[in-house]
Structure formats: structure tokens, C-alpha cells
Design a protein around this motif. Sequence first.
Motif, short mmCIF file in Angstrom:
data_model
loop_
_atom_site.label_atom_id
_atom_site.label_comp_id
_atom_site.label_asym_id
_atom_site.label_seq_id
_atom_site.Cartn_x
_atom_site.Cartn_y
_atom_site.Cartn_z
N VAL A 19 0.84 -1.21 0.00
CA VAL A 19 0.00 0.00 0.00
C VAL A 19 0.87 1.25 0.00
CG1 VAL A 19 -1.66 1.32 1.34
CG2 VAL A 19 -1.96 -1.14 1.07
N GLU A 20 1.90 1.25 0.84
CA GLU A 20 2.78 2.41 0.89
C GLU A 20 3.54 2.60 -0.42
OE1 GLU A 20 6.55 4.03 3.60
OE2 GLU A 20 5.53 2.15 4.09
N ARG A 21 4.02 1.49 -0.99
CA ARG A 21 4.75 1.58 -2.25
C ARG A 21 3.84 2.05 -3.39
NH1 ARG A 21 6.85 -3.17 -2.22
NH2 ARG A 21 8.83 -2.53 -1.30
N ALA A 22 2.60 1.56 -3.42
CA ALA A 22 1.66 1.99 -4.45
C ALA A 22 1.35 3.48 -4.33
CB ALA A 22 0.38 1.17 -4.36
N ALA A 23 1.24 3.98 -3.09
CA ALA A 23 0.98 5.41 -2.90
C ALA A 23 2.15 6.25 -3.41
CB ALA A 23 0.73 5.69 -1.43
N VAL A 24 3.38 5.81 -3.13
CA VAL A 24 4.56 6.55 -3.60
C VAL A 24 4.64 6.54 -5.11
CG1 VAL A 24 7.07 6.59 -3.57
CG2 VAL A 24 5.82 6.15 -1.46
N ILE A 25 4.42 5.38 -5.72
CA ILE A 25 4.48 5.28 -7.18
C ILE A 25 3.36 6.09 -7.82
CG2 ILE A 25 4.30 3.68 -9.13
CD1 ILE A 25 5.66 1.58 -7.41
N GLY A 26 2.17 6.07 -7.20
CA GLY A 26 1.07 6.86 -7.73
C GLY A 26 1.36 8.34 -7.73
N GLU A 27 1.97 8.83 -6.64
CA GLU A 27 2.35 10.24 -6.60
C GLU A 27 3.40 10.57 -7.66
OE1 GLU A 27 3.59 11.01 -2.66
OE2 GLU A 27 1.58 10.81 -1.77
N SER A 28 4.34 9.64 -7.87
CA SER A 28 5.35 9.86 -8.91
C SER A 28 4.72 9.89 -10.29
CB SER A 28 6.41 8.76 -8.83
OG SER A 28 7.04 8.73 -7.57
N GLN A 29 3.77 9.01 -10.54
CA GLN A 29 3.11 8.99 -11.85
C GLN A 29 2.28 10.25 -12.06
OE1 GLN A 29 4.04 6.91 -13.91
NE2 GLN A 29 3.89 4.77 -13.33
N ARG A 67 4.31 13.10 -13.13
CA ARG A 67 4.72 13.03 -14.54
C ARG A 67 3.55 13.26 -15.49
NH1 ARG A 67 7.68 9.00 -11.89
NH2 ARG A 67 9.95 9.17 -12.16
N GLY A 68 2.38 13.61 -14.94
CA GLY A 68 1.24 13.97 -15.79
C GLY A 68 0.18 12.91 -15.93
N LEU A 69 0.26 11.79 -15.19
CA LEU A 69 -0.75 10.75 -15.30
C LEU A 69 -2.01 11.20 -14.58
CD1 LEU A 69 -1.60 7.84 -16.07
CD2 LEU A 69 -0.70 7.12 -13.85
N ASP A 70 -3.14 11.10 -15.25
CA ASP A 70 -4.43 11.48 -14.67
C ASP A 70 -5.05 10.25 -14.01
OD1 ASP A 70 -6.77 12.69 -13.94
OD2 ASP A 70 -7.66 12.69 -15.94
N SER A 71 -4.93 10.16 -12.68
CA SER A 71 -5.48 9.01 -11.94
C SER A 71 -6.54 9.44 -10.94
CB SER A 71 -4.35 8.27 -11.21
OG SER A 71 -3.71 9.14 -10.29
N GLU A 72 -7.04 10.66 -11.07
CA GLU A 72 -8.08 11.15 -10.18
C GLU A 72 -9.25 11.65 -11.02
OE1 GLU A 72 -6.28 14.13 -7.80
OE2 GLU A 72 -5.13 12.72 -6.57
N GLY A 73 -10.39 11.72 -10.37
CA GLY A 73 -11.58 12.18 -11.07
C GLY A 73 -12.65 11.10 -11.10
N ASN A 74 -13.18 10.81 -12.29
CA ASN A 74 -14.26 9.84 -12.40
C ASN A 74 -13.71 8.42 -12.31
OD1 ASN A 74 -13.07 9.42 -14.90
ND2 ASN A 74 -14.55 10.68 -15.98
N VAL A 75 -14.64 7.46 -12.34
CA VAL A 75 -14.25 6.05 -12.20
C VAL A 75 -13.37 5.60 -13.37
CG1 VAL A 75 -15.14 3.70 -12.03
CG2 VAL A 75 -16.36 5.58 -10.92
#
Length: 209
Positions: free
Chosen positions: A113-123, A126-134
Motif C-alpha cells: 500500500v505504501e509503495r503503491a501510494a509513492v508510485i502513484g504520486e510519482s506517476q 509526470r502527468g498521469l491522470d489518476s483522479e476524477g471519475n471512475v
Amino acid sequence: MLALAYSAGELGRLTRVSLLLTVPIAVSVVLVNALTHAGTTVLFVIGPFDVTLEGVDFAAQIVVRLFAISASIGLFILTTDPRAFVFDLERRGVPPRVAFVAVATIDAIPTLVERAAVIGESQRARGLDSEGNVRARLRGVMPLIGPVILTSLTDVEERSLALETRAFSRPGRRHLLWAMPDTTWERGVRWLLLASLVGLIIVRVAGMV
């Protein structure tokens, strides 16, 4: 489980973790049992399926059991220090490899979980859109899977090398310099729980419940 979590100050975290673990399975359990379980009291009809009171009751029992199982596992993980756990296992004669597997299992979920959170913030940086709608959230999951798995494998290899440099696989009994405190009332509670478990198994096998 909830009373124990409240006394340990982990009620909020345990409830969230247990619900996250239970809800995905509970949805399928409720749908399958409510729509297919035979019964005499029909609550309502959905197409060719009859939703019966017996089916809903059976599904509710399974959901409660799933929540109890996830709550017990979650409470153990949230309140147990992995280092103290592995040391105590070795002190009681458990082989070091078995103790390492046990502590690695306990530590795996929080680490992922911690590693996924860190990688998600890094992505996202870099411009990855991982928030918003489903749809955006689902699209953002795929770029996380590869890095999380690869870093987990790398972590396992590094941990294995570190253990070997510390003579982890050497034969013979280890001399531990630290022992986990074990009070009289804690030993009494463990024996009481063990006796209760044996009694429940006997009652269940005898068909008294």
C-alpha cells in the motif's frame, strides 16, 4: 473484534480496512445468494429470479462472517510489531525460515500500500491522470501494477541477500538478545482462547449447534 480494536485505539482504521476487504467479496455473495438461494418467503422478483428472505438472511450471515475474519486479521496486523512477532516465534522454537515467511506475510500488505501510494504520486507528477471519475481511476491503476510488482520482487531479492550476509541460513539454534514480555494474564487469556476453540470444535462436531 470491534471492542478489542476500540481498546487498542485502532477502531477507525480497522473498520476502514475490514470494509475495503469485505465489500468486493460481499457484493458477489449477496447477489448470488439473494438471487439463487431457495426459500418460501419471496420479498420481490427481479426478472426470472426470486429474492427470498431466506436467501437474504443466508447472504447476511456470510457477509458478517467475512467481516469478522477480515477484522481479526486486520486487528492482528495493526497491533502486532513484525519484529517482535518474528523474535518471539524464534524464541519458541519456530524455524527461522518459517518465522520469516510469517513476518513477510504480515508486512506485505502495508508495504504494498505504501509503495503503491509513492508510485502513484510519482506517476501523477509526470502527468498521469489518476483522479476524477471512475474511468480515470481505472485507467490510472494499470501503470501502477508493473512498478509495484517489479519493486516488490527487487525488495525480496535485496532482503534475501541481506539475510544471507547475516548468516540467516546457518544451522543450529540462535541466541536471541531480546525477549518479548509475556505476563501471567496474557498466558491465561491464550489458554482460555485455546480451550474455547477446542470446546467450540467439539460442540460443532457433535452437532449440538
